[in-house]
Structures are given as C-alpha cells and as structure tokens.
Scaffold this active site. Structure first.
Site, PDB file in Angstrom:
ATOM      1  N   TYR A   1      -8.935  15.223  -5.111  1.00 54.77           N
ATOM      2  CA  TYR A   1      -8.412  14.706  -5.897  1.00 54.77           C
ATOM      3  C   TYR A   1      -7.335  15.788  -6.412  1.00 54.77           C
ATOM      4  O   TYR A   1      -6.380  15.437  -7.067  1.00 54.77           O
ATOM      5  CB  TYR A   1      -8.914  13.845  -7.025  1.00 54.77           C
ATOM      6  CG  TYR A   1      -8.348  13.420  -8.370  1.00 54.77           C
ATOM      7  CD1 TYR A   1      -7.347  12.334  -7.466  1.00 54.77           C
ATOM      8  CD2 TYR A   1      -8.372  13.770  -9.777  1.00 54.77           C
ATOM      9  CE1 TYR A   1      -6.851  12.077  -9.160  1.00 54.77           C
ATOM     10  CE2 TYR A   1      -8.361  13.123 -10.471  1.00 54.77           C
ATOM     11  CZ  TYR A   1      -7.455  11.876 -10.580  1.00 54.77           C
ATOM     12  OH  TYR A   1      -6.355  11.628 -11.606  1.00 54.77           O
TER      13      TYR A   1
ATOM     14  N   ASP B   1       0.919  -1.301  -0.407  1.00 51.20           N
ATOM     15  CA  ASP B   1       0.246   0.201  -0.091  1.00 51.20           C
ATOM     16  C   ASP B   1       0.684   1.231   0.147  1.00 51.20           C
ATOM     17  O   ASP B   1       1.796   1.715   1.168  1.00 51.20           O
ATOM     18  CB  ASP B   1      -0.352  -0.161   1.652  1.00 51.20           C
ATOM     19  CG  ASP B   1      -2.193   1.124   1.532  1.00 51.20           C
ATOM     20  OD1 ASP B   1      -1.922   1.936   0.264  1.00 51.20           O
ATOM     21  OD2 ASP B   1      -2.698   1.247   1.975  1.00 51.20           O
TER      22      ASP B   1
HETATM   23  C1  BGC Z   1      -9.328  11.589 -14.152  1.00 50.14           C
HETATM   24  C2  BGC Z   1     -10.259  10.611 -14.760  1.00 50.14           C
HETATM   25  C3  BGC Z   1     -10.833  12.092 -15.970  1.00 50.14           C
HETATM   26  C4  BGC Z   1      -9.832  12.547 -16.259  1.00 50.14           C
HETATM   27  C5  BGC Z   1     -10.300  13.661 -17.482  1.00 50.14           C
HETATM   28  C6  BGC Z   1      -8.477  12.072 -14.916  1.00 50.14           C
HETATM   29  O1  BGC Z   1      -8.023  12.745 -13.739  1.00 50.14           O
HETATM   30  O2  BGC Z   1      -8.494   9.947 -13.437  1.00 50.14           O
HETATM   31  O3  BGC Z   1     -11.421   9.987 -14.244  1.00 50.14           O
HETATM   32  O4  BGC Z   1     -11.917  11.100 -17.263  1.00 50.14           O
HETATM   33  O5  BGC Z   1      -8.757  13.594 -15.098  1.00 50.14           O
HETATM   34  O6  BGC Z   1     -11.126  14.327 -16.296  1.00 50.14           O
END
Ligand code: BGC
Length: 260
Positions: free
Chosen positions: A158, A65
């Site tokens: 994210y 992990d």
């Molecule tokens: C995400 C995807 C997304 C893409 C564009 C990536 O970082 O993991 O889910 O489609 O970005 O938005």
C-alpha cells in the site's frame, strides 16, 4: 465563492462507497456529469447515482476492474459513446490489503494492491490523458494517502503504491502541463469509512489513532470531497504536479509536540 462544474464530464473510480461516493456526490452537486465506476455492488453504485441526480448532476454507472487494462479501455469507450470524452478523472479506487510484514506476506496479495492502487491509477490516467491532451484541457486527480510519505508496518504494498502514485502524478503533470492539462494528487489522512472501520469501531484503537491526528478527529468523506471539487475546478487552475494533504495534520508528526 461558489464553485461550479456545470457540464464537466467526470469519472470517479471506486465511487460506490466511502471517499469515492462522497466525491461523486460533491461533483454532481457542483453540476458535473458523473460516471460512477465500481467493481462489486450494483445497488450501492445505483444509490450513489441517485444521490448525484438528486443533487442536480447527471450520472451513469460503469462497472470495471481498474486493475484490468482491457476493462479500463472498455470503460473509457463507454464514456466516449455516452458523453464524447472526459474532462475530469478522479482516480480513487483503492485497497490496502491484509496486514502482513513483508516476510510473511503473500506475493499475489501484494501484487493485487499494486495492480489496483498503482496500475489502476496509471491505466485510467493513460486513457484520460490520451483524450485530454489533444483537447487541450482536463484534470486528473489521484487520491493517494498520507502513506505516500508515512511508513506503515504491515502495509508495504500500500505504501509503495501510494508513494508511486504520488511521483507518477508529478511526472504526468510535467508531461501534460504544456497541453493545458493538470495532474495532481489528494492525500487523505484517517477518514471514517469502511476501510478503517475495525480501527474507529474499537475504542482503544481509536484512541491510538486520534493521538496521531493533531486536529483530534477522524475526517469525514465530505472533508475530502470538498477539497476534490476545489482541485478539479478552475479555482485551482494554477495547481498541478503536487499532492494536497487533507489529513488534520497527521503528516505534521504530532509525536514531536513533545521532546525531540
Ligand atoms: C488508510 C486508512 C488509515 C489512514 C491513516 C489510509 O490511507 O486507508 O486505513 O486510517 O490511511 O493511517
């Protein structure tokens, strides 16, 4: 120009699926020895190892992990014992988390995304650089995202992790450059993998997504993997401290093709 990585010892995190698997296979095809890190799914990891071997590379699988500092340390110990070090780290493992506006988000889930995407990249880079700096060579490539620079409602952890990984990359590059070690990032756009299956498998969502991509197609994992091979190879020996976008121009803000 043929790009060869014969004998290079590479670790790819999150390499049992999607972009990571494609990168592992491409590195193997270029002659590298590839350690396939994964967290769950032994069979999938073994299958990738089989494909690396079939492509001409050497492979081993290593379960850990990346969000755990202890497991990361153990993983690098295993690589030391198997191969005596590391020449290439590809920080690829990542999760995007459940979509939720910050005010409705679960703090534990938010932190989990940071743990995997940012702390994981840091922890692996830390171990890799501790080996590469004294050796005087090596490359750390972190797979970020267009969401290093594009805000994305519902994904504040994210986007924060990816932007953080981008700036971490530039700082680590500054630290490592005098020692002959390159550190850079690769930012994919919308690549057709499991992470965004719910989007590309729904025609309406796919239409919306394609409007965001000037090249008018989703990327394939191989589009990213080819660039990863270039970036970790000596072909890119003067490239460090930057992010290379592999996104069909998603970051070109296609909405601005009209008006403004
Ligand atoms: C995400 C995807 C997304 C893409 C564009 C990536 O970082 O993991 O889910 O489609 O970005 O938005």
């Amino acid at each position: 120009m043929e790009i060869r990585l014969d004998g290079r010892r590479a670790l790819v995190t999150g390499a049992n699926s999607g972009i990571g698997a494609a990168i592992a296979e491409a590195l193997g095809a270029a002659g590298a020895r590839v350690a396939i890190n994964y967290l769950a799914g032994d069979e999938a990891a073994e299958a990738v190892a089989g494909r690396v071997r079939a492509a001409g590379g050497e492979a081993l699988t290593v379960k850990a992990d990346v969000g755990s500092l202890d497991e990361v340390e153990e993983m690098f110990g295993k690589l030391d014992r198997a191969w005596g070090g590391i020449d290439v780290l590809v920080n690829n493992a990542g999760i995007d988390g459940a979509r939720a506006e910050a005010w409705a988000s679960d703090p534990a889930a938010w932190r989990k995304v940071i743990d995997v995407d940012l702390i994981g990249a840091y922890a692996c880079a830390r171990q890799a650089l501790a080996r590469m700096v004294p050796a005087g060579h090596g490359v750390v490539l972190t797979v970020t995202s267009v969401h290093e620079v594009i805000a994305w409602s519902g994904y504040s952890a994210y986007t924060a992790a990816k932007a953080g990984a981008g700036m971490m990359t530039r700082t680590l590059a500054q630290e490592a450059a005098p020692h002959g070690v390159r550190v850079l990032a690769l930012a994919p756009g919308a690549i057709k993998t499991d992470i965004n299956r719910s989007v590309w498998s729904d025609p309406e969502a796919l239409r919306d997504l394609l409007e965001k991509i000037p090249l008018n197609r989703l990327g394939e994992p191989e589009d990213v993997a080819r660039m990863a091979v270039v970036l970790v190879s000596d072909v890119a020996s003067y490239v460090t401290g930057t992010t290379v976008f592999v996104d069909g121009a998603m970051t070109d803000y296609p909405d601005f093709a009209h008006g403004g």
